[in-house]
Design a protein around this motif. Sequence first.
Motif, PDB file in Angstrom:
ATOM      1  N   ARG A 205       0.685  -1.227   0.017  1.00 21.95           N
ATOM      2  CA  ARG A 205       0.064  -0.128   0.001  1.00 21.95           C
ATOM      3  C   ARG A 205       0.951   1.286  -0.077  1.00 21.95           C
ATOM      4  N   LYS A 206       1.935   1.221   0.820  1.00 14.97           N
ATOM      5  CA  LYS A 206       2.980   2.402   0.836  1.00 14.97           C
ATOM      6  C   LYS A 206       3.448   2.648  -0.612  1.00 14.97           C
ATOM      7  N   ASP A 207       3.993   1.606  -1.148  1.00 11.62           N
ATOM      8  CA  ASP A 207       4.681   1.569  -2.547  1.00 11.62           C
ATOM      9  C   ASP A 207       3.667   2.325  -3.441  1.00 11.62           C
ATOM     10  N   TYR A 208       2.309   2.083  -3.553  1.00  8.51           N
ATOM     11  CA  TYR A 208       1.423   2.596  -4.363  1.00  8.51           C
ATOM     12  C   TYR A 208       1.018   4.173  -4.092  1.00  8.51           C
ATOM     13  N   ILE A 209       1.027   4.316  -2.745  1.00  9.44           N
ATOM     14  CA  ILE A 209       0.892   5.557  -2.322  1.00  9.44           C
ATOM     15  C   ILE A 209       2.000   6.406  -2.751  1.00  9.44           C
ATOM     16  N   ASN A 210       3.260   5.930  -2.545  1.00  6.60           N
ATOM     17  CA  ASN A 210       4.467   6.691  -2.706  1.00  6.60           C
ATOM     18  C   ASN A 210       4.556   7.261  -4.489  1.00  6.60           C
ATOM     19  N   TYR A 211       3.863   6.352  -5.401  1.00  6.17           N
ATOM     20  CA  TYR A 211       3.827   6.627  -6.490  1.00  6.17           C
ATOM     21  C   TYR A 211       2.965   7.678  -6.902  1.00  6.17           C
ATOM     22  N   LEU A 212       1.456   7.214  -6.615  1.00  7.66           N
ATOM     23  CA  LEU A 212       0.439   8.075  -7.039  1.00  7.66           C
ATOM     24  C   LEU A 212       0.339   9.463  -6.319  1.00  7.66           C
ATOM     25  N   ILE A 213       0.795   9.336  -5.110  1.00  4.74           N
ATOM     26  CA  ILE A 213       0.996  10.872  -4.341  1.00  4.74           C
ATOM     27  C   ILE A 213       2.387  11.732  -4.907  1.00  4.74           C
TER      28      ILE A 213
END
Length: 565
Positions: free
Chosen positions: A402-410
């Motif tokens: 989840r943090k990986d995806y947040i890191n990219y999208l945000i």
Amino acid sequence: MMLISFGHQEDVQIVKMNGDRIPAVNVYCGNQKIFVCEKAVPKMSEPDDGQMTETSNCSDGDADEANDSAHVLQTEMGPQPLTVMKARQLLSWYTLSQNASMSAVDTNLPLYPLWVRCDMADPAGTTWFGAETICVGTKVTGVKLYSITCKGSTADKQSLTTLEELKQEHKKRHHPSSMGIKGSARFNLFGSTVVENTTIESQSSVTVDFKWSHMESILEIPPLSSTATLNIKVASGDMRSPMFEMYRELEFLKTLADGLRTGETEWMEPLESTSAVNLTKAYLEVLEFFSLFLVLKISKLKSETETPIFNSFLERGDLDFVEQLWVRMRKSVTSYQDIGDCLKLVIDALRYGDIKPWIHRDSSSSLSKLILQSYHQQIEHVSLTGVTPVNMLLEMGLDKMRKDYINYLIGEELTTLNHLCYYLSTEVDLQEQVIRLRKLHHLLEITVTCSTFLGLPYDRLFLLTQSCLQHYRTSPYDEEHEFKLQIKPALISHFYQKEHPVVWGVELSSGHGSREVRTSLQLSDRPLVDHVIFETDFPNETVNGDSEDPAFFSTVVCCSLVNFA
């Protein structure tokens, strides 16, 4: 499905389906319901109760409405056409049934449009006949009759129907005072590729549909003033994708979730030759040797110095203790015993104060909570039996990814945390969390494909991301779903202007509203009809850019208007 008997002749079956499931009639019917009439497919056997049941293996048919009795074997035959004479007879009956002055029934409610498969045996090469009612209110005032004729593929452009010939055909049928002309084309931008004459298949595809007016010639290149729409269908797991490593990580996480759900686990081949237990021991020994301060400095240094392309979402530099443990375990565990043994080593090290690991403040996994307790020497007892170790490892993976995806999208400013609440919720059970994470991964596959291979600008990627987020809040996970995105042709002109279209069309129209009539020509790299065999010296499929003179199949649709007295 209905059957119509012709006495001693073979039976005819009528199937109700959506018009967009038949390429040749899609442009006229879209997704509205239609009746498709075809030769009944002979059955292979009868049910045990002796009831005769007809089934069709028609690829265009409505599978939900077909009889899928376990006692009936379907044939391998595809949809079968009728003779042109029989098709005309069926359309005559349809037309008469809709004409109030010719019917014994006072209230003749309009029927769905009727389309009949034809065998192409007539001189014109007719493959479809169609009929559609014209209504004023609820009263049927006439019908439109359609004919679709086809020719096999040819690379000889001189033999194709010209724009002037198509205009004359339209004028001959309709005598219009004015006539509109529209062009359309579809190009493949991303999908299967050819390397050394070998096709590398891909389940992902990105095509673009163009629509424009002021047509001047057959097969003209869509002008930059065209309306362009991307059709994006991306399957996870393409080795060409920058997301491939994250896909493998997600696959391991899904393996754990499936094991919890079914009780059986097919372990993936380990990526590390060292055992999971030995990797964990080595990691704990490093932590015991270094102070927390030094570990943080090393982690920070790594994030500041490593800047390869796609690092922003493939390799985060701020992985905490639990995330780094997950990385090691997911590459090496091959059994439930491995998971339990590794977690026991970690919990014992925490209990005895051998390590004081750093974790993210918002970590929510069970192991993260134990680490927080260890700061106060108050670790609660955890029984590492049953499915508890698997649950703990699954939580670790969910938290990290989840943090990986947040890191990219945000980081790429494609969305905000508020828009991600549905996907990041830990209030639902673990199985649902995995489903939502898969949706988020698929969203990234789509965005990254359009960013990496098409080079779309930020505003288009932002709009695409928002569209995907909104879709998946209410829709199930589906890699077959085709996402749409409006773009300016200039953004992709270098992709299509030197390529061959897979479909190219021109449409002439006159009249208004329900009385509008159209005549169209479509050229395609493969047949738009699947119930006849085309005799041709050219292959049924060409690869864009593979030939200077591509071969095209030709499909012409003509319309006639019949008014009831």
